[in-house]
Design a protein around this motif. Structure first.
Motif, PDB file in Angstrom:
ATOM      1  N   PRO A 140     -51.785 -42.499 -19.148  1.00 52.18           N
ATOM      2  CA  PRO A 140     -52.037 -41.199 -19.779  1.00 52.18           C
ATOM      3  C   PRO A 140     -51.559 -41.158 -21.232  1.00 52.18           C
ATOM      4  O   PRO A 140     -50.726 -41.955 -21.672  1.00 52.18           O
ATOM      5  CB  PRO A 140     -51.238 -40.223 -18.915  1.00 52.18           C
ATOM      6  CG  PRO A 140     -51.050 -40.922 -17.614  1.00 52.18           C
ATOM      7  CD  PRO A 140     -50.942 -42.370 -17.956  1.00 52.18           C
ATOM      8  N   VAL A 141     -52.080 -40.174 -21.945  1.00 56.48           N
ATOM      9  CA  VAL A 141     -51.740 -39.960 -23.349  1.00 56.48           C
ATOM     10  C   VAL A 141     -50.638 -38.917 -23.450  1.00 56.48           C
ATOM     11  O   VAL A 141     -50.660 -37.897 -22.755  1.00 56.48           O
ATOM     12  CB  VAL A 141     -52.976 -39.502 -24.140  1.00 56.48           C
ATOM     13  CG1 VAL A 141     -52.598 -39.050 -25.546  1.00 56.48           C
ATOM     14  CG2 VAL A 141     -54.012 -40.614 -24.199  1.00 56.48           C
ATOM     15  N   VAL A 142     -49.658 -39.164 -24.331  1.00 51.52           N
ATOM     16  CA  VAL A 142     -48.604 -38.201 -24.617  1.00 51.52           C
ATOM     17  C   VAL A 142     -48.509 -38.023 -26.126  1.00 51.52           C
ATOM     18  O   VAL A 142     -48.380 -39.011 -26.857  1.00 51.52           O
ATOM     19  CB  VAL A 142     -47.242 -38.660 -24.062  1.00 51.52           C
ATOM     20  CG1 VAL A 142     -46.135 -37.694 -24.489  1.00 51.52           C
ATOM     21  CG2 VAL A 142     -47.282 -38.776 -22.545  1.00 51.52           C
ATOM     22  N   LEU A 143     -48.594 -36.787 -26.591  1.00 56.99           N
ATOM     23  CA  LEU A 143     -48.439 -36.484 -28.013  1.00 56.99           C
ATOM     24  C   LEU A 143     -46.980 -36.174 -28.314  1.00 56.99           C
ATOM     25  O   LEU A 143     -46.255 -35.657 -27.460  1.00 56.99           O
ATOM     26  CB  LEU A 143     -49.293 -35.285 -28.410  1.00 56.99           C
ATOM     27  CG  LEU A 143     -50.763 -35.538 -28.772  1.00 56.99           C
ATOM     28  CD1 LEU A 143     -51.529 -36.064 -27.561  1.00 56.99           C
ATOM     29  CD2 LEU A 143     -51.423 -34.258 -29.293  1.00 56.99           C
ATOM     30  N   TYR A 144     -46.571 -36.485 -29.556  1.00 57.58           N
ATOM     31  CA  TYR A 144     -45.223 -36.154 -30.008  1.00 57.58           C
ATOM     32  C   TYR A 144     -45.299 -35.470 -31.363  1.00 57.58           C
ATOM     33  O   TYR A 144     -45.998 -35.924 -32.276  1.00 57.58           O
ATOM     34  CB  TYR A 144     -44.356 -37.411 -30.147  1.00 57.58           C
ATOM     35  CG  TYR A 144     -43.031 -37.151 -30.843  1.00 57.58           C
ATOM     36  CD1 TYR A 144     -42.004 -36.486 -30.178  1.00 57.58           C
ATOM     37  CD2 TYR A 144     -42.824 -37.525 -32.169  1.00 57.58           C
ATOM     38  CE1 TYR A 144     -40.798 -36.211 -30.817  1.00 57.58           C
ATOM     39  CE2 TYR A 144     -41.621 -37.252 -32.821  1.00 57.58           C
ATOM     40  CZ  TYR A 144     -40.614 -36.599 -32.133  1.00 57.58           C
ATOM     41  OH  TYR A 144     -39.431 -36.323 -32.769  1.00 57.58           O
ATOM     42  N   SER A 145     -44.546 -34.365 -31.506  1.00 57.30           N
ATOM     43  CA  SER A 145     -44.435 -33.659 -32.783  1.00 57.30           C
ATOM     44  C   SER A 145     -42.962 -33.531 -33.147  1.00 57.30           C
ATOM     45  O   SER A 145     -42.148 -33.131 -32.310  1.00 57.30           O
ATOM     46  CB  SER A 145     -45.071 -32.269 -32.679  1.00 57.30           C
ATOM     47  OG  SER A 145     -44.939 -31.545 -33.892  1.00 57.30           O
ATOM     48  N   PRO A 146     -42.584 -33.873 -34.391  1.00 54.96           N
ATOM     49  CA  PRO A 146     -41.176 -33.819 -34.803  1.00 54.96           C
ATOM     50  C   PRO A 146     -40.770 -32.421 -35.265  1.00 54.96           C
ATOM     51  O   PRO A 146     -41.588 -31.492 -35.309  1.00 54.96           O
ATOM     52  CB  PRO A 146     -41.129 -34.808 -35.968  1.00 54.96           C
ATOM     53  CG  PRO A 146     -42.495 -34.675 -36.584  1.00 54.96           C
ATOM     54  CD  PRO A 146     -43.445 -34.416 -35.446  1.00 54.96           C
ATOM     55  N   GLY A 147     -39.502 -32.281 -35.639  1.00 58.44           N
ATOM     56  CA  GLY A 147     -38.999 -31.030 -36.170  1.00 58.44           C
ATOM     57  C   GLY A 147     -39.429 -30.805 -37.602  1.00 58.44           C
ATOM     58  O   GLY A 147     -39.986 -31.686 -38.268  1.00 58.44           O
ATOM     59  N   VAL A 148     -39.177 -29.606 -38.106  1.00 62.06           N
ATOM     60  CA  VAL A 148     -39.496 -29.270 -39.487  1.00 62.06           C
ATOM     61  C   VAL A 148     -38.787 -30.236 -40.441  1.00 62.06           C
ATOM     62  O   VAL A 148     -37.616 -30.581 -40.246  1.00 62.06           O
ATOM     63  CB  VAL A 148     -39.076 -27.820 -39.788  1.00 62.06           C
ATOM     64  CG1 VAL A 148     -39.066 -27.544 -41.282  1.00 62.06           C
ATOM     65  CG2 VAL A 148     -40.026 -26.849 -39.097  1.00 62.06           C
TER      66      VAL A 148
END
Length: 411
Positions: A140-148
């Motif tokens: 499966p695909v997992v997205l990651y988004s960092p902090g500001v």
């Protein structure tokens, strides 16, 4: 969405960055070297059975003007990590490009960290550049988004880990929010948030709230665009996207939960210490996001620092009350906000080499031992996605306290 960490460091960094830019300096100016030997910390190796490959993707959203510059198209940069078939002849990828490292060195979230002393570009990840994808292992695909302000690479410990367990992990940079992003043609764009935040503070609380909403909205739109583009992008790698999840730290955790609320293409999301309201303090009962006010009907995981859980973070409490799907709230004792990033491993090494005060280090990453913090995050995040994206048994790790991870409390 907060624009500073639980400690006041991010607000101070934004103000410092605004002053630097007002004086005509560009990010990286403060990092000019004078022959000082640089500290080069190292990252922990992933624990999964698969070697990790990586490729960069540059995506252009021609249907959306850039909200920070009004350019005719919004551009984003991605790191795609995946289980590799072989890694021979494929070197370990750098943590950042030299230009991104200079921007991060000048404008980061770690108050008290001397500039020009760390070789950020010299750090190597455990992902191997352009290694061939192992189609049999890729899941499966997992997205990651960092902090500001944070670059996508600041979640490398966890993105490398998930890829080593067979996930295809997409780390997203948000240009003009992150300290610096370099595009394939050599263009480098820097964060506009220091100037925007300084302007908003002068105008008053309503302007600050409006900036928080804009910053969050850009991230949500970036994430939806990435989901739109994934089928074609992954097909080029020889993979198809069937089930997807998402996680993030701080504002990235907010983006993960809001996208879970807004977009049925996400099956599950994990939030690492991110408030989900338009406030400057996690404990402020201010304006809630729609995900906090309405809840979600699919699985989510909250992992908080020592002072953050649903009993004292109003936006988390509201999310919990209004959600009908599976959910867990875990606290990592002794953790600070940045413990949920690579800082938990990198900064103790840097502090030791630079002989920085212990209070400075604990202000960044708390008192929990780095190897225990990393082990707990890896275990619970992998178990969460294994359960909800792969249907795998986690031997009850997500159901009850474990003696293997004594720093974790089920709230």
């Amino acid at each position: 969405m907060d624009v500073h960490t639980t400690a006041p460091s991010r607000r101070a960094v934004l103000a410092t960055g605004a002053a630097l830019l007002a004086l005509g300096a560009t990010p990286g100016t403060a990092a000019a070297l004078t022959g000082t030997r640089l500290v080069r910390p190292h990252l922990p190796a992933p624990t999964g059975p698969h070697p990790v490959g990586i490729t960069k993707l540059h995506l252009v959203d021609h249907g959306r003007r850039d909200p920070w510059t009004d350019a005719p198209a919004r551009e984003v940069m991605l790191d795609v990590r995946y289980p590799a078939r072989s890694i021979g002849g494929h070197g370990r990828a750098p943590y950042m490009t030299p230009a991104e490292a200079a921007g991060f060195d000048a404008l980061n979230n770690f108050q008290g960290l001397p500039s020009g002393r760390v070789d950020w570009a010299g750090i190597r990840t455990f992902a191997h550049t352009a290694a061939p994808l192992d189609g049999r292992a890729a899941g499966p695909v997992v997205l990651y988004s960092p902090g500001v302000l944070d670059p996508r690479c600041l979640g490398t410990t966890l993105t490398d880990e998930l890829a080593s367990h067979g996930y295809v992990v997409i780390a997203v940079d948000h240009p003009y929010d992150v300290s610096a992003v370099e595009f394939p043609d050599g263009r480098v764009v820097h964060s506009r948030l220091p100037q925007e935040f300084a302007r908003a503070q002068q105008e008053g609380k309503a302007a600050v709230t409006a900036l928080l909403k804009k910053t969050a909205a850009v991230r949500f739109a970036d994430t939806r665009f990435v989901l739109d583009a994934l089928p074609a992008a992954l097909a080029d790698l020889g993979h198809s996207c069937t089930r997807a999840g998402m996680f993030g730290q701080s504002a990235g955790g907010f983006a993960a939960l809001q996208t879970l609320h807004d977009d049925r293409r996400l099956a599950a999301a994990a939030n690492l210490d991110g408030v989900i309201a338009y406030v400057q303090d996690d404990h402020d009962p201010g304006e809630l996001s729609t995900v906090a006010a309405e809840g979600v009907d699919r699985p989510f995981l909250l992992m908080g620092s020592a002072d953050n859980d649903r009993t004292n973070v109003p936006s988390w409490r509201s999310l919990w009350r209004h959600s009908t799907g599976w959910h867990r709230d875990l606290t990592l004792h002794g953790a600070e906000h940045a413990t949920y990033t690579d800082a938990t491993t990198l900064l103790p090494q840097i502090a030791a080499r630079l002989d920085l005060p212990r209070d400075t280090l604990t202000g960044w990453v708390g008192t929990v031992r780095a190897h225990r913090a990393v082990a707990a995050q890896r275990a619970y995040l992998t178990a969460f996605f294994d359960r909800w994206l792969r249907g795998r048994d986690d031997d009850g790790l997500l159901d009850r306290p474990s003696p293997r991870h004594p720093d974790i409390t089920f709230v």
